[in-house]
Design a protein around this motif. Sequence first.
Motif, mmCIF file in Angstrom:
data_model
loop_
_atom_site.group_PDB
_atom_site.id
_atom_site.type_symbol
_atom_site.label_atom_id
_atom_site.label_comp_id
_atom_site.label_asym_id
_atom_site.label_seq_id
_atom_site.Cartn_x
_atom_site.Cartn_y
_atom_site.Cartn_z
ATOM 1 N N VAL A 258 -5.067 -6.425 -7.119
ATOM 2 C CA VAL A 258 -6.319 -6.879 -6.704
ATOM 3 C C VAL A 258 -6.102 -7.471 -5.207
ATOM 4 O O VAL A 258 -5.261 -8.307 -5.148
ATOM 5 C CB VAL A 258 -7.083 -7.863 -7.686
ATOM 6 N N THR A 259 -6.544 -7.245 -4.328
ATOM 7 C CA THR A 259 -6.218 -7.546 -2.971
ATOM 8 C C THR A 259 -7.435 -8.243 -2.242
ATOM 9 O O THR A 259 -8.590 -7.947 -2.200
ATOM 10 C CB THR A 259 -6.116 -6.291 -2.279
ATOM 11 N N MET A 260 -6.961 -9.509 -1.718
ATOM 12 C CA MET A 260 -8.123 -10.335 -0.766
ATOM 13 C C MET A 260 -7.737 -9.514 0.519
ATOM 14 O O MET A 260 -6.797 -9.828 1.306
ATOM 15 C CB MET A 260 -7.670 -11.744 -0.976
ATOM 16 N N SER A 261 -8.893 -8.709 1.152
ATOM 17 C CA SER A 261 -8.648 -8.348 2.344
ATOM 18 C C SER A 261 -9.564 -9.254 3.385
ATOM 19 O O SER A 261 -10.795 -9.567 2.907
ATOM 20 C CB SER A 261 -9.555 -7.057 2.507
ATOM 21 N N PHE A 262 -9.061 -9.334 4.440
ATOM 22 C CA PHE A 262 -9.738 -10.511 5.529
ATOM 23 C C PHE A 262 -9.637 -9.840 6.885
ATOM 24 O O PHE A 262 -8.723 -9.203 7.136
ATOM 25 C CB PHE A 262 -9.288 -11.851 5.240
#
Length: 600
Positions: free
Chosen positions: A231-235
């Motif tokens: 699970v990736t926190m993309s910003f």
Amino acid sequence: MGHVNLPASKRTSNIGLIYNPRQWRLLDLISAVFFGLVFLFFILVFTPLGDSLAASGRQTLLMSGSDPQQRMRLVAAIEAGQPRVLEPCPAEAVDHMPCEDPRLNSQLSREMNYYRERHCPMLESTPLCLVPPPRGFKVSVQWPESLHKIWHSNMPHNKIADRKGHQGWMKLEGPHFIFPGGGTMFPDGAEQYIEKLGQYIPMNGGVLRTALDMGCGVASFGGFLLSQNIVTMSFAPRDSHKSQIQFALERGIPAFVAMLGTRRLPFPAFGFDLVHCSRCLIPFTAYNATYFLEVDRLLRPGGYLVVSGPPVQWPKQDKEWSDLQGVARALCYELIAVDGNTVIWKKPAGDTCLPNQNEFGLELCDESDDPNSAWYFKLKKCVSRLSSAKGEYAVGSIPKWPERLTSPPPRSTLLKNVADVYEADTRRWIRRVVHYKNSLNIKLGTAAVRNVMDMNAFFGGFAAALKSDPVWVMNVVPSRKPSTLDVIFDRGLIGVYHDWCEPFSTYPRSYDLIHVTSIESLIKDPASGKSRCNLVDLMVEIDRMLRPEGTVIVRDTPEVIDKVARVAHAVRWKPTIYDKEPESHGREKILVATKTFWTL
């Protein structure tokens, strides 16, 4: 003053009536004004001019600085249950983000991209209105189809498609934006790129679970990592491309608006197993390697750092590439591979071997530094100490996914008997989520709910109970509450710190379901118990984040729930109040509200 009194001349008519010609002129004037107003009324009501003038007037009223006293009276009236319905914001506010407003932030300093960070207006000067959907808005395409296409009318911004279409980012096809899965450094698709990284990094098997994608574009990298159970926190910041994070969220990919500038990113220390930069253009070695040190703070011991694009073996950037390698060596990162324009490092699992002398002058932070402090916290030019966090939490030591979701948290200084509290919290939320689905008819577990937020996450128990559902959860830990975000990341979940007396860093219409326990505690000072902001503004912000026909779940005392229900009517929600689940203890009720689908 200045008037001359003249004698009125009189005439007698054939029928003997005496009249004054001046009075007749006055009556004629009154009649003309009356018929003129009637004519104007018909123009305003039955022609487009009326709509235009009304919209212009409403815009002036809503977008200008309103009278603070009048605003306070409106808030008090709503909270008291008086029949009020908030007006829509102007049509041009469909993508309004109060703390990332380019019109305001462009006036600020550009040093270290300060102007592109969060800068929130004073609450009393903000318009109290509801952000409308754009013209032609449709209920979002459901997951997993949304990974590949979304409705163009939901965010009709063509700039990225026009500029990046040849790189496989996205393109316009009929009524949809199509996402082939490409990126600037992987035009052939994220799947192929991830497969290449898998030659050097354990991308499957549960060793890696949490990832951070910096400067993510439309987040195809994070979207396709989901198939690997990462699970990736993309910003990315709000920038000239316009709405790249909004595209990611509309696709159902975890994403967040942020800028690596002068402050720490709002994440805990040592939370991400993988940090990725694909042409993110972050000058990691600038300002005495301050940005690299922030990456080091975020990266779990034994975790992996991937930089793809400049300056890695990039023409005319030899010095930048040399400096980047020098900082990695100074921090004792192990060089795994240099593959074309992609470099992969592994962070040491133990204490840093930072030498006493290095060209960047890098030093360990003081013992007093808390690397988890990250809400409006200025970047430090020092290396965060691994010894500041106790427990076995390095990659390779922490349990693999999904075992780590239910294993006792390896680090927490919050409670003495944290394992017992943690296990009780996990069981409690499993019961509650079953009740939500079976008794409250909430659409969790169906394709109708993809993007979920928990506004008061504590240990992330609500998110953990949804592990089998096709959702991702943004776990928010309020900045004034105990810092449990590191535990949430150790479980293999993601989230951020936030203060709910400020707007959240996301675009409107980001979430399908928003959940909050103890909503009133989010606006009160923990020490004094006094309110720092008001419930109306908080619920207007929830409305901004929620998609039309989305769901809000609020758990609190009966008194607070009654107040929430009164405000819900003012923000055009349809609320229903339920009793708590039978197994639950304490004085709680549950409000479930649906955001109505209204348009301008």
